[in-house]
Design an enzyme around this catalytic site. Structure first.
Site, mmCIF file in Angstrom:
data_model
loop_
_atom_site.group_PDB
_atom_site.id
_atom_site.type_symbol
_atom_site.label_atom_id
_atom_site.label_comp_id
_atom_site.label_asym_id
_atom_site.label_seq_id
_atom_site.Cartn_x
_atom_site.Cartn_y
_atom_site.Cartn_z
ATOM 1 N N GLY A 1 -26.765 -49.179 -27.189
ATOM 2 C CA GLY A 1 -26.397 -50.549 -27.579
ATOM 3 C C GLY A 1 -24.982 -50.641 -28.131
ATOM 4 O O GLY A 1 -24.356 -51.711 -28.058
ATOM 5 N N ALA B 1 -29.054 -49.151 -30.378
ATOM 6 C CA ALA B 1 -30.118 -49.909 -31.035
ATOM 7 C C ALA B 1 -30.862 -48.953 -31.961
ATOM 8 O O ALA B 1 -30.820 -47.738 -31.776
ATOM 9 C CB ALA B 1 -31.056 -50.481 -29.978
ATOM 10 N N GLU C 1 -29.846 -43.530 -23.355
ATOM 11 C CA GLU C 1 -31.248 -43.968 -23.478
ATOM 12 C C GLU C 1 -32.203 -43.099 -22.674
ATOM 13 O O GLU C 1 -33.352 -42.909 -23.054
ATOM 14 C CB GLU C 1 -31.381 -45.435 -23.036
ATOM 15 N N GLU D 1 -22.884 -50.929 -25.195
ATOM 16 C CA GLU D 1 -23.168 -52.249 -24.606
ATOM 17 C C GLU D 1 -22.507 -53.366 -25.415
ATOM 18 O O GLU D 1 -22.010 -54.336 -24.850
ATOM 19 C CB GLU D 1 -24.688 -52.456 -24.521
HETATM 20 N N1 CAA Z 1 -31.173 -45.366 -34.275
HETATM 21 C C1 CAA Z 1 -31.641 -45.021 -35.484
HETATM 22 N N2 CAA Z 1 -31.058 -44.067 -36.248
HETATM 23 C C2 CAA Z 1 -29.989 -43.445 -35.744
HETATM 24 C C3 CAA Z 1 -29.454 -43.750 -34.470
HETATM 25 C C4 CAA Z 1 -30.095 -44.763 -33.718
HETATM 26 N N3 CAA Z 1 -29.653 -45.165 -32.515
HETATM 27 N N4 CAA Z 1 -28.398 -42.957 -34.243
HETATM 28 C C5 CAA Z 1 -28.255 -42.184 -35.326
HETATM 29 N N5 CAA Z 1 -29.211 -42.461 -36.233
HETATM 30 C C6 CAA Z 1 -29.435 -41.875 -37.552
HETATM 31 C C7 CAA Z 1 -30.015 -40.457 -37.408
HETATM 32 O O1 CAA Z 1 -31.430 -40.510 -37.234
HETATM 33 C C8 CAA Z 1 -29.610 -39.845 -38.710
HETATM 34 O O2 CAA Z 1 -30.501 -40.315 -39.719
HETATM 35 P P1 CAA Z 1 -31.129 -39.276 -40.784
HETATM 36 O O3 CAA Z 1 -29.924 -38.827 -41.580
HETATM 37 O O4 CAA Z 1 -32.078 -40.122 -41.553
HETATM 38 O O5 CAA Z 1 -31.750 -38.155 -40.004
HETATM 39 C C9 CAA Z 1 -28.248 -40.475 -38.999
HETATM 40 O O6 CAA Z 1 -28.183 -41.677 -38.206
HETATM 41 C C10 CAA Z 1 -27.091 -39.574 -38.583
HETATM 42 O O7 CAA Z 1 -27.292 -39.194 -37.238
HETATM 43 P P2 CAA Z 1 -27.351 -37.650 -36.744
HETATM 44 O O8 CAA Z 1 -27.802 -36.776 -37.847
HETATM 45 O O9 CAA Z 1 -28.134 -37.608 -35.471
HETATM 46 O O10 CAA Z 1 -25.787 -37.430 -36.472
HETATM 47 P P3 CAA Z 1 -25.108 -36.397 -35.450
HETATM 48 O O11 CAA Z 1 -23.649 -36.473 -35.746
HETATM 49 O O12 CAA Z 1 -25.811 -35.096 -35.471
HETATM 50 O O13 CAA Z 1 -25.396 -37.033 -33.985
HETATM 51 C C11 CAA Z 1 -25.448 -38.825 -32.382
HETATM 52 C C12 CAA Z 1 -24.802 -38.246 -33.668
HETATM 53 C C13 CAA Z 1 -25.123 -37.926 -31.186
HETATM 54 C C14 CAA Z 1 -24.846 -40.186 -32.175
HETATM 55 C C15 CAA Z 1 -26.992 -38.907 -32.560
HETATM 56 O O14 CAA Z 1 -27.262 -39.559 -33.798
HETATM 57 C C16 CAA Z 1 -27.693 -39.665 -31.480
HETATM 58 O O15 CAA Z 1 -27.923 -39.132 -30.407
HETATM 59 N N6 CAA Z 1 -28.073 -40.943 -31.748
HETATM 60 C C17 CAA Z 1 -28.852 -41.735 -30.854
HETATM 61 C C18 CAA Z 1 -28.025 -42.245 -29.681
HETATM 62 C C19 CAA Z 1 -28.908 -43.041 -28.745
HETATM 63 O O16 CAA Z 1 -29.831 -42.532 -28.141
HETATM 64 N N7 CAA Z 1 -28.615 -44.350 -28.616
HETATM 65 C C20 CAA Z 1 -29.371 -45.241 -27.769
HETATM 66 C C21 CAA Z 1 -30.401 -45.979 -28.582
HETATM 67 S S1 CAA Z 1 -31.518 -46.984 -27.601
HETATM 68 C C22 CAA Z 1 -30.610 -48.353 -27.188
HETATM 69 O O17 CAA Z 1 -29.488 -48.525 -27.615
HETATM 70 C C23 CAA Z 1 -31.323 -49.339 -26.296
HETATM 71 C C24 CAA Z 1 -30.479 -50.464 -25.843
HETATM 72 O O18 CAA Z 1 -29.934 -50.433 -24.775
HETATM 73 C C25 CAA Z 1 -30.336 -51.668 -26.633
#
Ligand code: CAA
Length: 257
Positions: free
Chosen positions: A108, A65, A131, A111
């Site tokens: 998500g 998400a 998360e 999921e």
């Molecule tokens: N939401 C918003 N933006 C996101 C995102 C997310 N879930 N995942 C990645 N992005 C964005 C990053 O902020 C980044 O944007 P900027 O270039 O503006 O900084 C861009 O996408 C590229 O990401 P990274 O630079 O972080 O890429 P990476 O290759 O270094 O890392 C990753 C990749 C490990 C997937 C890392 O992006 C990450 O940890 N993402 C979040 C994963 C996460 O926590 N997901 C759970 C979200 S909460 C949820 O999903 C609740 C639910 O149950 C519904």
């Protein structure tokens, strides 16, 4: 449609929906999920379509998400936004949904893949429910479907530590239908969908319904419970800190408040 593309006949009777927000690793913001719901509902109602494949790109199926969209929200904002209504609508699709997953399927994204009926993973796929690292919990069925798919011992580890698992481990644990080289992932998912599309659509629909029925009632209660806990965490300092830390690219300092 801004964040997805739809091809209703990627193969005869097989539709392909591609998530298309590559810069954000297909993070599932509210608009993307509304578009996905509309597309799935339209394909479900289209008699020319008998199976649907959902895919992302090579780097990401979806990284979860949209954290940036959620970071400043409180519990009541989350309750009123009712973001999981779109997920419920996708879950109600009567036709088989197959996820073709390469790269990240996290939060998500994992999921969404698990909401599909089958997952074809490429060797590069990584699954996880991270998360916990941003001060919340899965909210779209992760605690329920992952536990059902791989068992409590493994699911608990993944949900409590946020560890990612490889496609090979996901295969061993029974999370995915099969693993293929990355360049074959989409074609394999489309072929699998085409095979299902050759069967009686009525039998397929009722078979899907029957398989899902093995845990449907229990799942309803579990999803409801998970969602309330997810929303409740938006009253915490740790949710604010966890999501701010992600956006600011630093390690969070959790206080337990
Ligand atoms: N939401 C918003 N933006 C996101 C995102 C997310 N879930 N995942 C990645 N992005 C964005 C990053 O902020 C980044 O944007 P900027 O270039 O503006 O900084 C861009 O996408 C590229 O990401 P990274 O630079 O972080 O890429 P990476 O290759 O270094 O890392 C990753 C990749 C490990 C997937 C890392 O992006 C990450 O940890 N993402 C979040 C994963 C996460 O926590 N997901 C759970 C979200 S909460 C949820 O999903 C609740 C639910 O149950 C519904």
């Amino acid at each position: 449609m801004e964040f997805i593309t739809v091809n209703p006949q990627a193969k005869p009777a097989v539709a392909l929906v591609s998530l298309n927000r590559p810069k954000e690793l297909n993070a599932l913001n509210l608009q993307l999920m509304s578009e996905l719901r509309d597309a799935i509902q339209a394909l479900d109602a289209n008699p020319e379509v008998r199976a649907i494949v959902i895919t992302g790109n090579e780097k990401a199926f979806a990284a979860g998400a949209d954290i940036k969209q959620m970071a400043g929200k409180n519990t009541i904002d989350m309750l009123l936004a009712d973001q999981f209504a779109t997920w419920e609508a996708i879950r109600r699709c009567k036709k088989p949904l197959i996820a073709a997953v390469s790269g990240f399927a996290l939060g998500g994204g994992c999921e969404l893949a698990m909401t599909c009926d089958m997952i074809v993973a490429s060797e590069t796929a990584q699954f996880g429910q991270p998360e916990i690292k941003i001060g919340v919990i899965p909210g779209a069925g992760g605690t329920q479907r992952l536990t059902r798919a791989i068992g409590k011992a493994k699911a608990m580890e993944l949900v409590l530590t946020g560890r990612f698992i490889s496609a090979a481990e996901a295969d061993r644990l029974g999370l995915v239908t099969r693993v293929v080289p990355v360049e074959l992932c989409l074609s394999e998912a489309l072929s699998l969908a085409a095979k299902v599309a050759e069967m009686s659509p009525l039998a397929v629909r009722l078979a899907k319904e029957a398989v899902n029925q093995t845990y449907e009632n229990h799942l309803n209660d579990g999803l409801h419970f998970e969602r309330k806990n997810f929303y409740m965490l938006f009253a915490s300092d740790d949710q604010k800190e966890g999501m701010a830390a992600f956006i600011e690219k630093r390690k969070p300092q959790f206080t337990g408040r």
